[in-house]
Design a protein around this motif. Structure first.
Motif, PDB file in Angstrom:
ATOM      1  N   VAL A  23       0.780  -1.610   0.194  1.00  0.00           N
ATOM      2  CA  VAL A  23      -0.169  -0.177  -0.210  1.00  0.00           C
ATOM      3  C   VAL A  23       0.513   1.540   0.097  1.00  0.00           C
ATOM      4  N   LEU A  24       2.099   0.951   0.397  1.00  0.00           N
ATOM      5  CA  LEU A  24       2.706   2.305   0.342  1.00  0.00           C
ATOM      6  C   LEU A  24       3.816   2.601  -0.720  1.00  0.00           C
ATOM      7  N   GLN A  25       3.678   1.320  -1.616  1.00  0.00           N
ATOM      8  CA  GLN A  25       4.464   1.365  -2.960  1.00  0.00           C
ATOM      9  C   GLN A  25       3.350   1.957  -3.892  1.00  0.00           C
ATOM     10  N   GLN A  26       4.005   2.982  -4.355  1.00  0.00           N
ATOM     11  CA  GLN A  26       2.970   4.021  -5.273  1.00  0.00           C
ATOM     12  C   GLN A  26       3.435   4.266  -7.087  1.00  0.00           C
ATOM     13  N   LEU A  27       2.769   3.479  -8.194  1.00  0.00           N
ATOM     14  CA  LEU A  27       3.693   3.524  -9.229  1.00  0.00           C
ATOM     15  C   LEU A  27       2.910   4.595  -9.887  1.00  0.00           C
ATOM     16  N   ASP A  28       4.030   5.246 -11.295  1.00  0.00           N
ATOM     17  CA  ASP A  28       3.466   6.175 -11.834  1.00  0.00           C
ATOM     18  C   ASP A  28       3.544   5.253 -13.399  1.00  0.00           C
ATOM     19  N   THR A  29       2.036   5.381 -13.897  1.00  0.00           N
ATOM     20  CA  THR A  29       2.033   4.522 -15.254  1.00  0.00           C
ATOM     21  C   THR A  29       2.119   5.530 -16.473  1.00  0.00           C
ATOM     22  N   VAL A  30       2.252   4.618 -17.502  1.00  0.00           N
ATOM     23  CA  VAL A  30       2.673   6.222 -18.246  1.00  0.00           C
ATOM     24  C   VAL A  30       1.680   4.899 -19.864  1.00  0.00           C
ATOM     25  N   GLU A  31       0.651   4.872 -20.407  1.00  0.00           N
ATOM     26  CA  GLU A  31       0.142   3.830 -20.922  1.00  0.00           C
ATOM     27  C   GLU A  31       0.163   4.962 -22.877  1.00  0.00           C
ATOM     28  N   ILE A  32       1.273   4.485 -23.518  1.00  0.00           N
ATOM     29  CA  ILE A  32       0.911   5.009 -24.830  1.00  0.00           C
ATOM     30  C   ILE A  32       0.048   4.310 -25.262  1.00  0.00           C
ATOM     31  N   GLU A  33      -0.987   5.260 -26.606  1.00  0.00           N
ATOM     32  CA  GLU A  33      -2.063   4.363 -27.605  1.00  0.00           C
ATOM     33  C   GLU A  33      -1.231   3.716 -29.181  1.00  0.00           C
ATOM     34  N   LEU A  34      -0.304   2.824 -29.133  1.00  0.00           N
ATOM     35  CA  LEU A  34       0.691   2.481 -30.787  1.00  0.00           C
ATOM     36  C   LEU A  34      -0.290   1.776 -31.503  1.00  0.00           C
ATOM     37  N   GLN A  35      -1.393   1.589 -31.837  1.00  0.00           N
ATOM     38  CA  GLN A  35      -2.640   0.370 -32.522  1.00  0.00           C
ATOM     39  C   GLN A  35      -1.978   0.564 -33.838  1.00  0.00           C
ATOM     40  N   GLY A  36      -1.462  -0.693 -34.664  1.00  0.00           N
ATOM     41  CA  GLY A  36      -0.953  -0.749 -35.189  1.00  0.00           C
ATOM     42  C   GLY A  36       0.682  -1.086 -35.859  1.00  0.00           C
TER      43      GLY A  36
ATOM     44  N   LYS B 125      12.518  12.111 -12.250  1.00  0.00           N
ATOM     45  CA  LYS B 125      12.074  12.488 -10.879  1.00  0.00           C
ATOM     46  C   LYS B 125      12.074  10.908 -10.459  1.00  0.00           C
ATOM     47  N   TYR B 126      12.381   9.650 -11.171  1.00  0.00           N
ATOM     48  CA  TYR B 126      12.263   8.477 -11.429  1.00  0.00           C
ATOM     49  C   TYR B 126      14.161   7.863 -11.452  1.00  0.00           C
ATOM     50  N   GLU B 127      13.373   7.080 -10.379  1.00  0.00           N
ATOM     51  CA  GLU B 127      14.972   6.046 -10.671  1.00  0.00           C
ATOM     52  C   GLU B 127      15.391   5.538 -11.466  1.00  0.00           C
ATOM     53  N   ILE B 128      15.982   5.994 -12.340  1.00  0.00           N
ATOM     54  CA  ILE B 128      16.250   4.983 -14.029  1.00  0.00           C
ATOM     55  C   ILE B 128      16.490   3.691 -14.058  1.00  0.00           C
TER      56      ILE B 128
ATOM     57  N   LYS C  76       7.144  -2.404 -21.318  1.00  0.00           N
ATOM     58  CA  LYS C  76       6.223  -3.270 -22.051  1.00  0.00           C
ATOM     59  C   LYS C  76       5.086  -2.959 -23.594  1.00  0.00           C
ATOM     60  N   PHE C  77       5.214  -3.746 -23.892  1.00  0.00           N
ATOM     61  CA  PHE C  77       4.253  -3.344 -25.541  1.00  0.00           C
ATOM     62  C   PHE C  77       4.078  -4.212 -25.411  1.00  0.00           C
ATOM     63  N   GLU C  78       2.412  -4.500 -25.947  1.00  0.00           N
ATOM     64  CA  GLU C  78       1.334  -5.374 -25.632  1.00  0.00           C
ATOM     65  C   GLU C  78       0.065  -4.759 -25.815  1.00  0.00           C
ATOM     66  N   GLY C  79      -1.176  -5.406 -26.594  1.00  0.00           N
ATOM     67  CA  GLY C  79      -2.191  -5.064 -27.018  1.00  0.00           C
ATOM     68  C   GLY C  79      -1.738  -3.964 -27.993  1.00  0.00           C
ATOM     69  N   GLY C  80      -1.185  -3.719 -28.312  1.00  0.00           N
ATOM     70  CA  GLY C  80      -0.902  -2.023 -29.462  1.00  0.00           C
ATOM     71  C   GLY C  80      -0.857  -1.133 -28.007  1.00  0.00           C
ATOM     72  N   LYS C  81      -0.608  -1.434 -27.051  1.00  0.00           N
ATOM     73  CA  LYS C  81      -0.009  -0.155 -26.234  1.00  0.00           C
ATOM     74  C   LYS C  81       1.078  -0.659 -25.087  1.00  0.00           C
ATOM     75  N   LEU C  82       1.517   0.728 -25.188  1.00  0.00           N
ATOM     76  CA  LEU C  82       3.180   0.373 -24.728  1.00  0.00           C
ATOM     77  C   LEU C  82       3.211   1.316 -23.267  1.00  0.00           C
ATOM     78  N   HIS C  83       3.546   0.122 -22.389  1.00  0.00           N
ATOM     79  CA  HIS C  83       3.493   0.597 -20.796  1.00  0.00           C
ATOM     80  C   HIS C  83       4.911   1.047 -20.407  1.00  0.00           C
ATOM     81  N   TRP C  84       5.125   1.858 -19.376  1.00  0.00           N
ATOM     82  CA  TRP C  84       6.023   2.533 -18.942  1.00  0.00           C
ATOM     83  C   TRP C  84       5.856   2.472 -17.009  1.00  0.00           C
ATOM     84  N   GLU C  85       6.472   1.529 -16.572  1.00  0.00           N
ATOM     85  CA  GLU C  85       6.073   2.107 -14.637  1.00  0.00           C
ATOM     86  C   GLU C  85       7.275   2.730 -14.245  1.00  0.00           C
ATOM     87  N   GLY C  86       6.989   3.254 -13.333  1.00  0.00           N
ATOM     88  CA  GLY C  86       8.246   4.058 -12.730  1.00  0.00           C
ATOM     89  C   GLY C  86       8.288   3.594 -11.053  1.00  0.00           C
TER      90      GLY C  86
END
Length: 100
Positions: A28-41, A81-84, A90-100
């Motif tokens: 519960v103390l750990q929060q993740l910032d997630t970016v999802e980019i729609e890249l269909q095709g 602001k994130y530790e690199i 990960k890229f799946e289902g036409g979406k690129l997900h970044w978590e930090g």
């Protein structure tokens, strides 16, 4: 007179839909910032990404759509602001997900 077709590609520059979220991590103390980019095709091999010393994540891609036509995008995201080492993608289902 016959019209000659150009061998030069025609680019369609697009701005992909980008969604930012905060998610609860393993605890519960750990929060993740997630970016999802729609890249269909797009395919994974058509995408490039690089985190540079300026603290920005550079993502780009090119995808052929028709004869001599290429859909492309370029995106910069501030990840300073994130530790690199903690950023995962990960890229799946036409979406690129970044978590930090």
């Amino acid at each position: 007179m016959k019209k000659e077709e150009s061998s030069e590609p025609c680019y369609d520059d697009v701005e992909p839909c980008c969604l930012w979220r905060k998610e609860v991590g393993a605890s519960v103390l750990q929060q993740l910032d997630t970016v999802e980019i729609e890249l269909q095709g797009f395919k994974a091999e058509e995408l490039k990404n690089e985190i540079r010393r300026d603290g920005l994540l550079y993502i780009s891609g090119e995808h052929p759509t028709e004869k001599n036509k290429i859909r492309r995008f370029k995106k910069k995201i501030d990840v300073s602001k994130y530790e690199i080492k903690g950023i995962e993608a990960k890229f799946e289902g036409g979406k690129l997900h970044w978590e930090g």
